[in-house]
Design a protein around this motif. Structure first.
Motif, mmCIF file in Angstrom:
data_model
loop_
_atom_site.group_PDB
_atom_site.id
_atom_site.type_symbol
_atom_site.label_atom_id
_atom_site.label_comp_id
_atom_site.label_asym_id
_atom_site.label_seq_id
_atom_site.Cartn_x
_atom_site.Cartn_y
_atom_site.Cartn_z
ATOM 1 N N PHE A 136 10.018 33.543 31.014
ATOM 2 C CA PHE A 136 8.772 34.123 31.502
ATOM 3 C C PHE A 136 8.552 33.661 32.938
ATOM 4 O O PHE A 136 8.636 32.463 33.227
ATOM 5 N N ASP A 137 8.288 34.603 33.837
ATOM 6 C CA ASP A 137 8.098 34.256 35.249
ATOM 7 C C ASP A 137 6.656 34.417 35.713
ATOM 8 O O ASP A 137 6.369 34.343 36.903
ATOM 9 N N GLY A 138 5.731 34.637 34.784
ATOM 10 C CA GLY A 138 4.333 34.846 35.136
ATOM 11 C C GLY A 138 3.939 36.312 35.159
ATOM 12 O O GLY A 138 2.767 36.649 35.063
ATOM 13 N N HIS A 139 4.947 37.205 35.280
ATOM 14 C CA HIS A 139 4.677 38.645 35.346
ATOM 15 C C HIS A 139 5.510 39.445 34.353
ATOM 16 O O HIS A 139 5.218 40.606 34.109
ATOM 17 N N GLN A 140 6.557 38.814 33.842
ATOM 18 C CA GLN A 140 7.437 39.505 32.899
ATOM 19 C C GLN A 140 8.015 38.506 31.911
ATOM 20 O O GLN A 140 8.509 37.451 32.312
ATOM 21 N N ALA A 141 7.949 38.857 30.636
ATOM 22 C CA ALA A 141 8.557 38.051 29.576
ATOM 23 C C ALA A 141 9.796 38.785 29.094
ATOM 24 O O ALA A 141 9.724 39.955 28.719
ATOM 25 N N LEU A 142 10.920 38.088 29.125
ATOM 26 C CA LEU A 142 12.159 38.644 28.609
ATOM 27 C C LEU A 142 12.604 37.787 27.437
ATOM 28 O O LEU A 142 12.838 36.587 27.601
ATOM 29 N N ILE A 143 12.671 38.405 26.273
ATOM 30 C CA ILE A 143 13.151 37.723 25.083
ATOM 31 C C ILE A 143 14.547 38.242 24.792
ATOM 32 O O ILE A 143 14.740 39.442 24.584
ATOM 33 N N ALA A 144 15.504 37.337 24.831
ATOM 34 C CA ALA A 144 16.884 37.655 24.462
ATOM 35 C C ALA A 144 17.082 37.089 23.063
ATOM 36 O O ALA A 144 17.208 35.880 22.890
ATOM 37 N N ALA A 145 17.055 37.960 22.065
ATOM 38 C CA ALA A 145 17.078 37.545 20.667
ATOM 39 C C ALA A 145 18.435 37.790 20.036
ATOM 40 O O ALA A 145 19.147 38.730 20.410
ATOM 41 N N ASP A 146 18.777 36.930 19.078
ATOM 42 C CA ASP A 146 19.998 37.139 18.308
ATOM 43 C C ASP A 146 19.918 38.481 17.593
ATOM 44 O O ASP A 146 20.868 39.249 17.559
ATOM 45 N N SER A 147 18.752 38.757 17.007
ATOM 46 C CA SER A 147 18.429 40.063 16.444
ATOM 47 C C SER A 147 16.916 40.168 16.388
ATOM 48 O O SER A 147 16.218 39.158 16.398
ATOM 49 N N ALA A 148 16.399 41.387 16.375
ATOM 50 C CA ALA A 148 14.958 41.622 16.340
ATOM 51 C C ALA A 148 14.700 43.003 15.763
ATOM 52 O O ALA A 148 15.495 43.922 15.964
ATOM 53 N N GLU A 149 13.585 43.114 15.042
ATOM 54 C CA GLU A 149 13.215 44.409 14.458
ATOM 55 C C GLU A 149 11.713 44.601 14.543
ATOM 56 O O GLU A 149 10.947 43.664 14.322
ATOM 57 N N LEU A 150 11.308 45.821 14.820
ATOM 58 C CA LEU A 150 9.909 46.194 14.733
ATOM 59 C C LEU A 150 9.599 46.508 13.269
ATOM 60 O O LEU A 150 10.492 46.943 12.520
ATOM 61 N N PRO A 151 8.357 46.288 12.830
ATOM 62 C CA PRO A 151 8.029 46.476 11.405
ATOM 63 C C PRO A 151 8.429 47.830 10.831
ATOM 64 O O PRO A 151 8.921 47.908 9.710
ATOM 65 N N GLU A 152 8.272 48.895 11.605
ATOM 66 C CA GLU A 152 8.586 50.229 11.088
ATOM 67 C C GLU A 152 10.085 50.456 10.897
ATOM 68 O O GLU A 152 10.490 51.400 10.232
ATOM 69 N N ARG A 153 10.898 49.572 11.453
ATOM 70 C CA ARG A 153 12.359 49.700 11.317
ATOM 71 C C ARG A 153 12.935 48.789 10.233
ATOM 72 O O ARG A 153 14.137 48.812 9.982
ATOM 73 N N ILE A 154 12.080 47.973 9.614
ATOM 74 C CA ILE A 154 12.558 47.022 8.609
ATOM 75 C C ILE A 154 12.733 47.712 7.265
ATOM 76 O O ILE A 154 11.822 48.374 6.768
ATOM 77 N N ASP A 155 13.900 47.555 6.676
ATOM 78 C CA ASP A 155 14.191 48.056 5.334
ATOM 79 C C ASP A 155 13.720 46.974 4.360
ATOM 80 O O ASP A 155 14.402 45.964 4.148
#
Length: 143
Positions: free
Chosen positions: A74-93
């Motif tokens: 995070f640089d104060g203006h942008q947060a970049l999350i580099a995740a091993d894996s990530a899912e939004l709730p609507e995409r979760i089986d």
């Protein structure tokens, strides 16, 4: 007055999972504990735990993603999350996550019975990921 909005991007090895420039706050679990950042926060880099990342917006609406480890920059203006894996709730089986949870619990029991610490650690990590996915799905509308 300084801008109170900032950009949040979540990327994985498979591509961009989330990208929004209207965030007012980002809440996540780091290796050092739960943390929240807002626009113009001091720059940081932190290791993320397996957890739900919550993005707050000015209209009161929250968005979430189930993140399975990674880092945040995070640089104060942008947060970049580099995740091993990530899912939004609507995409979760949900059914698949429930099966993974049950399978992991059985693997934990077997590893404890055989006193295999490597298998136990691996099964516990799988269980944590499955529970995280289920939590993201159930708390945020995908039952």
């Amino acid at each position: 007055m300084a801008d109170s909005k900032f950009k949040v991007t979540i990327i994985t090895p498979d591509g961009t999972v989330y990208d929004n420039d209207q965030a007012t706050m980002l809440i996540m679990n780091t290796a050092g504990g739960q943390m929240g950042v807002m626009a113009n926060h001091v720059p940081l880099i932190a290791s993320l735990e397996i957890s739900v990342v919550r993005v707050k917006h000015a209209d009161g609406e929250d968005e979430v993603a189930a993140v399975n480890g990674g880092i945040i920059q995070f640089d104060g203006h942008q947060a970049l999350i580099a995740a091993d894996s990530a899912e939004l709730p609507e995409r979760i089986d949900v059914e698949r996550a429930k099966s993974a949870k049950e399978r992991s619990q059985a693997e934990i029991a077997a590893a404890k019975k055989s006193h295999n610490s490597d298998d136990l650690a691996r099964a516990e990590a799988h269980l944590k990921r499955a529970i995280n996915r289920l939590n993201a799905a159930s708390k945020y509308g995908n039952n």
